[in-house]
Design an enzyme around this catalytic site. Structure first.
Site, PDB file in Angstrom:
ATOM      1  N   HIS A   1       0.835  -1.206   0.000  1.00  0.00           N
ATOM      2  CA  HIS A   1       0.000   0.000   0.000  1.00  0.00           C
ATOM      3  C   HIS A   1       0.874   1.262   0.000  1.00  0.00           C
ATOM      4  CE1 HIS A   1      -2.679   2.920   2.440  1.00  0.00           C
ATOM      5  NE2 HIS A   1      -3.014   2.992   1.166  1.00  0.00           N
TER       6      HIS A   1
HETATM    7 CA    CA Z   1       0.404  -0.353  -4.269  1.00  0.00          CA
END
Ligand code: CA
Ligand code: TV7
Ligand code: ZN
Length: 393
Positions: free
Chosen positions: A183
């Site tokens: 992320h």
């Molecule tokens: Ca990513």
């Protein structure tokens, strides 16, 4: 031979300082800056330098880095070395550092490394903003976890945030896309409260199990609807083993919706290659061409484009992917047989290393089953589509 077209007035630039590849995080650390040397050798081996503007970049200055990062944090980064690290015990804890067996070690030449990758990203951003480049590439950047005053997940300074902050002087809406398997939390957080940057990360999501643990589907920005940043963070949380077909479809539909609704004036894409099949830290089953599809897709928008690297822990495949993506930018098709005359050819030879091919099959290397169901993927698409009703350009 590769047929390279170079249409008048369409410029791709490659930004690099080879000193960056000389740095070491530590013997067993998965982040290997020499993968950048491997990448550069392949790019040159295919003759792609004749189709681009090649820039030897200067290190970023502390002043330039301080447009985002905390001064005290930068002082520490600049002054700490493996020899004096004991004198910085408090700072180490404060800034999330380890000495040897940690994600963000203090290593020799660390500040040099930091300023080199940041300098290359800023140089690329400047060429996009001045209109000299339609696409500018820096494979040594993309360190998306770094925060204003702390290091995180192999990242010390957030070169992406620096570039986007610079680009905000020229563009009123910038779309940031992140296809690293992790992320893009640092970039999301930095632009949490603005509607001038939309962040969109595709990643493996499993809190408490996979780093950094954030980036769920409901993480779409501040929940206070009067905050301008509301609805301007988007996340595509995935499970292990996603395949080419599903990933490409998802990328096309989701990114397509977002571009249509948000109408960005420029795009920044972080191309972490740890989303490939067989990556040492990754969990997906993607082939190089599926990863490259994301670059093709954003290129087709004809918007000013900044392309940066990121993760990628199986160096030979990182080099293959970024070479393929460099070729996509300049519109070249590369032969599947790697050029013979490249240094380190052995890194790509033998059955285990992809048999001297540019496009070995990576979809079955990991033996990971695809845990993503059609229903889950549909829910993601529906959610993003629904979020877009709050977004006006
Ligand atoms: Ca990513
Ligand atoms: C952008 N995974 C960065 C991705 C950063 C991932 C992590 C390691 C790791 C670190 C090592 C090492 C490792 C084999 C893998 C919770 C912990 C577990 C430290 C050992 N081997 C990017 C960061 C992630 C360091 N961190 O997105 C030295 O794996 O999972 C964690 C955190 C606590 C700290 N320990 C790991 O791709 C560039 N680290 C070997 C030596
Ligand atoms: Zn990653």
């Amino acid at each position: 031979n590769n047929c390279i077209e170079r249409p008048q007035g369409y410029n791709v630039s490659f930004h690099y300082n080879s000193k960056v590849e000389q740095h070491h995080f530590g013997k067993t650390h998965p982040m290997k800056p020499w993968r950048l040397q491997l990448t550069k050798q392949l790019v040159l081996g295919y003759g792609l330098e004749y189709a681009m503007d090649m820039y030897q970049t200067r290190p970023a200055t502390k002043q330039e880095i301080a447009i985002f990062h905390d001064r005290g944090y930068l002082d520490f980064l600049e002054l700490v070395t493996p020899n004096n690290v004991d004198e910085y015990r408090d700072e180490q804890n404060k800034y999330n550092f380890g000495i040897e067996f940690y994600d963000c070690p203090v290593f020799d030449g660390m500040w040099d490394y930091i300023s080199l990758y940041s300098g290359a990203t800023m140089d690329a951003a400047r060429k996009v903003c001045s209109g000299q480049s339609n696409i500018a590439i820096n494979w040594s950047g993309g360190l998306h976890h770094a925060k204003k005053s702390s290091a995180s997940g192999f990242c010390y300074v957030n070169d992406i945030v620096l570039a986007i902050q610079y680009m905000m002087q020229y563009y009123s809406r910038i779309l940031y896309i992140d296809i690293d398997v992790h992320h893009g939390d640092g970039v999301e957080q930095a632009f949490h409260s603005t509607n001038r940057v939309m962040t969109l990360s595709y990643h493996k999501y499993a809190p408490n199990e996979f780093f950094p643990g954030t980036g769920g589907l409901d993480e779409t920005g501040p929940k206070d609807t009067y905050n301008e940043g509301a609805h301007h963070s988007l996340n595509v949380p995935l499970k292990d083993g996603i395949d080419d077909h599903e990933y490409k479809e998802l990328f096309k539909v989701v990114t397509g919706h977002v571009i249509e609704a948000y109408k960005p004036q420029a795009i920044v894409i972080q191309c972490g290659a740890d989303s490939l099949g067989g990556d040492r830290l990754g969990r997906f089953n993607l082939n190089i061409t599926a990863h490259g599809y994301c670059v093709e897709f954003v290129k087709a928008t004809h918007l000013p484009l900044l392309i940066i690297g990121g993760g990628g822990y199986t160096p030979r495949n990182v080099a293959r992917t970024w070479t393929h993506e460099t070729a996509l930018c300049v519109g070249a098709q590369l032969h599947d047989d790697l050029p013979w005359h490249i240094p380190y050819r052995r890194a790509f030879s033998g059955e285990r290393n992809g048999d001297g091919k540019l496009y070995p099959d990576l979809s079955t290397v990991s033996l990971k089953q695809n845990q993503n169901t059609a229903e889950e993927l549909h829910t993601i698409v529906k959610n993003v589509h629904w979020e877009m009703r709050y977004v006006h350009s």
